[in-house]
Design a protein around this motif. Structure first.
Motif: not given
Length: 487
Positions: A337-341, A376-380, A388-393, A402-412
């Protein structure tokens, strides 16, 4: 003799300031009395049962007792510890990353149980190895060390399930137990174990289970995969010799440091305090369909293990630090939805970005983490002020103070939102993401459920076109990416 190898097996046991006990406060030391007490533990109140059982183990470690009697009592207690831990584990598996107070208390009880069990068995090993043992005492000592190592590995397993760092000193205790057993040539003795896969284990198998789990990048796996891997790794150690000499690849582990294995590559990691192991033969066996753990083993987990064990490596590209706030939308549908609109106001969450690089970024959720936050979750992601929105996993997760940390890898490449239907448009269109490639080997990111390699799908992106999902190049329980082939 190197300092990593203990000659005094009483290390890590209660200090001398803890006065010996005259008796147990909760149960008797006669086996029938203990079994009756174990049977009477309240099944409907596992937290209270765990607290009582932990206290019993701590007292048993301090109680002057014949070694054979102590070992027999522990053998009666150990199955109850495992069953109780499984009950408590159900209180925090499949729960949000921000644990509730009852879930956190259950996790702490499990850790305390296995910690006390390990110390109690170590007390047995210390008594048996205080003087040069005969064959029967050697076998009993190997059993006690294997049980202690298994308890510590179970404790490590809880940390991996919760994405938390190991307790201080946990890895150090594992290394010391293994090194001491190897010094006395106990590590290869077979040990009967009703709690182990195949009902047989050894000091080597109990120790290498922890090494294999740590080398598999457990922070990138979901709890069901971690549980399946922990079960299988209890037998895969048979394929994992530990070498004193450095290897060209694989992993190194220091027996005198409080940390797990690291990818090989530093020539300074040599000498008697180091051990080295190569996971590539095991990865090849997985490629050939071997390494069957005896129960269904998902293809996603096999693919993950082949990747991390075939070519161990750290982060490929540097990151630049930052404390900016970004907007995040979780889920494949949300990213679509973020990329489409992109101009539409999306239900985005403000998140702190800790670092960013060409291949990905690090995020941290302060306060309660959303339920959709998982490996494994996808995010924008987009800047707080727009852009611009960028998509990763999400590649890994870690709980921190201090909270929950997450490492995100961009989709190519330039990801494009599309919709797909099964066959010739036989089903309602489903959101998907098209990942173009410069060499023409485009890939399609689709929901994991309902799609598989070889399936024919219609891509609605301009004029509809019929394609076939080819080889899977990446995937998780949420979404998988397939190469596109002409139908």
């Amino acid at each position: 003799m190197h300092e990593a190898w203990p000659t005094d097996w009483a290390w890590a046991l209660p200090a001398d300031t803890d006065a010996p006990l005259d008796s147990l406060s909760l149960a008797g030391t006669r086996p029938p009395d203990l079994r009756a007490w174990l049977t009477a533990l309240p099944a409907g109140d596992p937290l209270t049962s765990a607290a009582s059982l932990t206290r019993l183990l701590e007292e048993l470690t301090r109680l002057p007792l014949d070694t054979r009697c102590r070992l027999a009592l522990l053998e009666d207690i150990r199955p109850r510890v495992h069953r109780l831990a499984a009950v408590l584990q159900s209180h925090y598996l499949d729960t949000p990353l921000s644990l509730s107070t009852p879930a956190r208390e259950a996790a702490d009880r499990v850790a305390d149980l296995f910690d006390a069990l390990a110390r109690a068995y170590q007390r047995v090993a210390a008594a048996l190895l205080a003087t040069p043992p005969g064959p029967a005492r050697r076998q009993a000592a190997a059993t006690a060390v294997q049980r202690a190592l298994d308890a510590l590995s179970q404790q490590l397993g809880q940390h991996w399930l919760l994405y938390t760092p190991a307790r201080a000193g946990l890895w150090w205790r594992l290394h010391r137990l293994y090194a001491g057993a190897a010094l006395h040539a106990l590590h290869t003795l077979p040990v009967a174990d009703p709690e182990a896969p195949g009902h047989e284990s050894s000091v080597h198998l109990a120790y290498t289970r922890a090494l294999l789990m740590a080398s598999a990048q457990p922070q990138q796996l979901r709890p069901p995969a971690l549980i399946a891997l922990f079960r299988a790794a209890g037998q895969w150690g048979r394929r994992l010799p530990l070498h004193a000499a450095p290897l060209e690849g694989g992993f190194d582990v220091a027996l005198d440091q409080d940390r797990g294995p690291a990818p090989a590559g530093d020539p300074a990691r040599s000498g008697p305090r180091w051990r080295h192991f190569d996971t590539r033969p095991l990865a090849e066996a997985l490629c050939d369909g071997g390494g069957d753990p005896g129960r269904p083993f998902s293809s996603l987990l096999r693919a993950h293990l082949r990747t991390v064990w075939s070519a161990p490596r750290g982060r490929a590209a540097p990151r630049r630090a930052g404390r900016e706030t970004v907007r995040v939308v979780l889920g494949l549908n949300g990213a679509h939805a973020c990329l489409d609109q992109p101009a539409r106001v999306h239900n985005a969450e403000p998140v702190r970005c800790q670092d960013r690089g060409e291949q990905g970024c690090g995020l941290i959720w302060h306060g309660p983490a959303p339920r959709g936050l998982r490996v494994g979750a996808v995010l924008a992601l987009a800047g707080a002020d727009g852009g611009p929105w960028r998509v990763g996993e999400i590649r890994w997760l870690a709980r921190a103070a201090e909270g929950v940390r997450a490492g995100v890898q961009w989709l190519p490449g330039e990801v494009r939102p599309v919709r797909i239907s099964h066959g010739y448009g036989d089903t309602l269109p489903t959101p998907a993401l098209l990942v173009p490639a410069a060499d023409g080997a485009d890939t399609l990111l689709v929901p994991t459920a309902g799609f598989a390699a070889g399936a024919r799908v219609t891509v609605w992106d301009g004029p509809p076109r019929l394609v076939r999902l080819g080889a899977r190049v990446a995937g998780s329980a949420d979404a998988c990416r397939y190469r596109l082939r002409l139908a």
